[in-house]
Design a protein around this motif. Structure first.
Motif, PDB file in Angstrom:
ATOM      1  N   GLY A  30     -29.405  50.379 -36.607  1.00 22.72           N
ATOM      2  CA  GLY A  30     -30.366  50.737 -35.571  1.00 22.72           C
ATOM      3  C   GLY A  30     -30.741  49.556 -34.697  1.00 22.72           C
ATOM      4  N   THR A  56     -34.639  53.563 -28.330  1.00 20.39           N
ATOM      5  CA  THR A  56     -34.245  53.680 -29.740  1.00 20.39           C
ATOM      6  C   THR A  56     -35.402  54.173 -30.596  1.00 20.39           C
ATOM      7  OG1 THR A  56     -32.667  51.861 -29.447  1.00 20.39           O
ATOM      8  CG2 THR A  56     -33.243  52.450 -31.708  1.00 20.39           C
ATOM      9  N   ALA A  73     -30.079  49.103 -30.651  1.00 20.51           N
ATOM     10  CA  ALA A  73     -31.218  48.843 -29.761  1.00 20.51           C
ATOM     11  C   ALA A  73     -30.974  47.610 -28.909  1.00 20.51           C
ATOM     12  CB  ALA A  73     -32.496  48.678 -30.579  1.00 20.51           C
ATOM     13  N   SER A 106     -36.752  48.395 -34.223  1.00 21.17           N
ATOM     14  CA  SER A 106     -36.988  48.437 -32.779  1.00 21.17           C
ATOM     15  C   SER A 106     -38.472  48.418 -32.452  1.00 21.17           C
ATOM     16  CB  SER A 106     -36.349  49.701 -32.184  1.00 21.17           C
ATOM     17  OG  SER A 106     -34.989  49.789 -32.531  1.00 21.17           O
ATOM     18  N   ARG A 153     -35.038  48.945 -26.838  1.00 20.19           N
ATOM     19  CA  ARG A 153     -35.921  49.195 -27.980  1.00 20.19           C
ATOM     20  C   ARG A 153     -36.771  50.447 -27.808  1.00 20.19           C
ATOM     21  NH1 ARG A 153     -36.514  42.797 -27.732  1.00 20.19           N
ATOM     22  NH2 ARG A 153     -34.511  42.416 -28.742  1.00 20.19           N
ATOM     23  N   SER A 166     -34.258  42.841 -32.414  1.00 20.38           N
ATOM     24  CA  SER A 166     -34.311  44.057 -33.233  1.00 20.38           C
ATOM     25  C   SER A 166     -33.490  43.862 -34.500  1.00 20.38           C
ATOM     26  CB  SER A 166     -33.785  45.261 -32.440  1.00 20.38           C
ATOM     27  OG  SER A 166     -34.622  45.555 -31.354  1.00 20.38           O
ATOM     28  N   SER A 191     -35.125  57.762 -32.535  1.00 24.47           N
ATOM     29  CA  SER A 191     -35.197  57.720 -33.997  1.00 24.47           C
ATOM     30  C   SER A 191     -36.454  58.419 -34.510  1.00 24.47           C
ATOM     31  CB  SER A 191     -35.151  56.269 -34.487  1.00 24.47           C
ATOM     32  OG  SER A 191     -36.208  55.515 -33.943  1.00 24.47           O
ATOM     33  N   GLY A 206     -33.578  53.353 -37.015  1.00 22.23           N
ATOM     34  CA  GLY A 206     -33.766  52.968 -35.621  1.00 22.23           C
ATOM     35  C   GLY A 206     -35.191  52.627 -35.298  1.00 22.23           C
TER      36      GLY A 206
END
Length: 608
Positions: free
Chosen positions: A109, A122, A113, A184, A119, A510, A126, A180
């Protein structure tokens, strides 16, 4: 509109080296000069974006997500043994596998990102997956054909196969969502603070503390109110509440969109690292330059386009050859990045290589942390949990003491220790990051020693009272080990978050948070592996495994002593590595290659 565009253009030229004097400093106060943009893709205004006004929205969704996560995670071993009827060691392995996947998925994830989605996007995508997983979990508990048993009390010799399939599908969908969401969101929150602005940089150091304050607050609600509802009302009602809380948190996160500062994804962060490695190997026979200033670096006018510059360091000097210019007739700007890279890219590769020993030396910490959601909770289930005349605490409620310990630890550290240590050491952080992590490891060792002593006491009570077992022993015997590990988490977990976010290249932040989570994830897998190995060895040598069918036939006290010994030995290794570690040294708006490592001390990033 035209005036705004003109101001932005002026700001960009000043960031790229055109501004000077009082006008440049005033402009930096008005605009954010860290390559971030606002939600319309413009240079952000400092007064109306970022800092605490943005990060509070982010901490709010973290509160909701952690409430949902710990409402599931801390009760998982109880659900597996009580509803799905798994044996203790099988349930412990199942929890460790799920925790491991949940905390290793952020590596994927975080990469997506940083490289492709950004970010904010994501986190949003997610979070939707996370909510879908919670909806599926709710369906497994309330839809009649999906329930574990035909009867409403969930009491049956064997659960339905369809329930097991939907249940595990749901919790692993939550794992993917966490993959994710977790790296992020935390790095997105830290992105709201400008590293080149002294006041925002200090606020950023407090951000990780208050991020964990929000995390622990969510944990507290998860292991008290949610767990109580699971135990006394029903799993289905609790799942409905978790789904609603997470959905509301996502809405709050979206509302904060105009206040955020955004970093544009810059492609795969792994490509520049590979370019350094390939270029260094290709030019391995070239001599080292006599001065670091001879190494290739972008000019200062490219500062905004290429991000922050890093100072040259003397470690891993063989990688420096990647930045050595070959006089092959081609101008520098036309050289392939697979043959010529910059000092900054070389130093970023050094940062990643230097982090590997630190990551490895923190894995035993991850192993010990894994016990809090497995064996510690199962211990609580076998003790007297009555309070007063009729109230019986759910086993996982005792976990709230770890959250309380962490909240107290963070508050004291941020409000008392840091201001005092700043005056004493002159370090912006009070103490450096690796020292903070090491202090937490001491608390973890103390936790395992106390846990071993308490479990030995519990087994003696069982031997003396075979009929009642350890039900005559209060659950609050476990309070010291939960409180102490909470204190330790306030140092080590927060320190790991800050370390991996701060020390990775700026394009990998991230992934940096994912590296921290991978310590917990890899620790969970190692814990499962260690349980399997110890189980086989003790069966062969003593004919009785340390992990029996239930807690009373197990010898968890010996396992805890083993973990304490491993953690103590590992701490010695960690200190040896940390004392030789060189921190990231960022050039402050200058573009020269030959900075000194000692400058890191002036910036608060001192060597252990």
């Amino acid at each position: 509109m035209m005036k705004r565009l003109e101001e932005e253009e002026l700001h960009r030229s000043q960031v790229n080296g055109g501004g000077s004097g009082h006008g440049g400093r005033g402009d930096d106060e008005k605009w954010v000069a860290d390559s971030s943009v606002d939600y319309k893709g413009r240079v952000p205004l400092r007064a109306s974006t970022g800092a605490w006004k943005a990060s509070l929205f982010i901490i709010a969704i973290e509160f909701g997500e952690r409430l949902s996560y710990f409402g599931i995670a801390t009760s998982l071993i109880i659900y597996l043994t009580k509803v799905l009827h798994e044996e203790l060691k099988t349930a412990a392995r199942s929890v460790n596998y799920w925790t491991g996947v949940t905390t290793l998925m952020p590596l994927l994830g975080g990469f997506l990102a940083d490289a492709y989605f950004g970010r904010y996007t994501t986190v949003l995508l997610s979070s939707i997956l996370y909510v879908l997983g919670l909806i599926l979990l709710t369906m497994s508990a309330i839809v009649p054909s999906f329930k574990a048993c035909e009867s409403n009390d969930n009491v049956c010799p064997e659960p339905r196969k369809i329930h097991e399939i939907i249940f595990f599908l749901a919790i692993y969908l939550i794992s993917i969502g966490t993959g994710g969401h977790k790296p992020s969101l935390e790095s997105f929150g830290a992105d709201q603070f400008d590293d080149d602005h002294s006041e925002e940089r200090k606020k950023k150091m407090s951000y990780f503390n208050w991020w964990n304050f929000g995390l622990c607050s969510g944990l507290l609600f998860g292991v008290t109110i949610i767990v109580y509802i699971q135990d006394h009302v029903g799993w289905g009602v609790a799942d409905v509440i978790l789904t609603a809380v997470m959905a509301i948190s996502v809405i709050i996160f979206i509302i904060g969109r105009p206040f955020y500062r955004y970093r544009q994804p810059s492609g795969s962060p792994l490509t520049p690292l590979l370019q350094v490695l390939v270029a260094a190997i290709r030019k391995r026979k070239l001599p080292h330059p006599s001065s670091p200033s001879l190494l290739h670096e972008f000019s200062k006018t490219a500062n905004n386009a290429h991000g922050r510059f890093l100072c040259h360091t003397q470690k891993l000097k063989f990688l420096d050859k990647a930045a050595v210019y070959e006089d092959n007739g081609a101008p520098v700007e036309k050289q392939s990045p697979w043959r010529l890279t910059t000092v900054t890219k070389v130093e970023e590769m050094k940062l990643i290589l230097n982090m590997i020993p630190i990551w490895l030396s923190t894995l035993p910490f991850g192993v010990t942390i894994a016990q809090t959601s497995t064996f510690f909770i199962k211990q609580a289930a076998n003790l007297n949990r009555k309070i007063g005349d009729g109230l019986i605490l759910p086993p996982t409620t005792i976990f709230c003491l770890a959250a309380i310990g962490m909240i107290v630890s963070i508050t004291i550290y941020d409000k008392v220790l840091v201001p005092m240590l700043r005056r004493t050491t002159g370090n912006e952080r009070g103490i450096n990051i690796l020292q903070r992590i090491g202090i937490g490891m001491l608390f973890v060792i103390a936790t395992m020693i106390i846990a071993a002593l308490v479990e030995n006491k519990r087994l003696k009570v069982v031997a003396e009272n075979p009929k009642t077992g350890s039900q005559t022993m209060s659950v609050f015997w476990l309070a010291p080990q939960f409180l102490i590990i909470g204190f330790g988490d306030g140092f080590t977990i927060v320190g790991l978050q800050e370390y991996f976010y701060d020390q990775v290249p700026d394009s990998m932040r991230s992934l940096g948070i994912a590296f921290y989570l991978s310590v917990i994830g890899a620790g969970s897998f190692l814990s499962s592996f260690l349980i399997t190995v110890v189980d086989k060895i003790t069966c062969r040598t003593g004919n009785t495994s340390w992990f029996g069918k239930n807690l009373n036939t197990s010898r968890l006290d010996k396992f805890y002593w083993l973990l304490a010994a491993v953690s103590a030995a590992n701490l010695c290794v960690y200190v040896f590595i940390a004392r030789r570690y060189s921190y990231k040294n960022v050039q402050r708006r200058v573009a020269v290659a030959d900075c000194y490592e000692g400058e890191a001390r002036d910036n608060g990033d001192s060597v252990v």
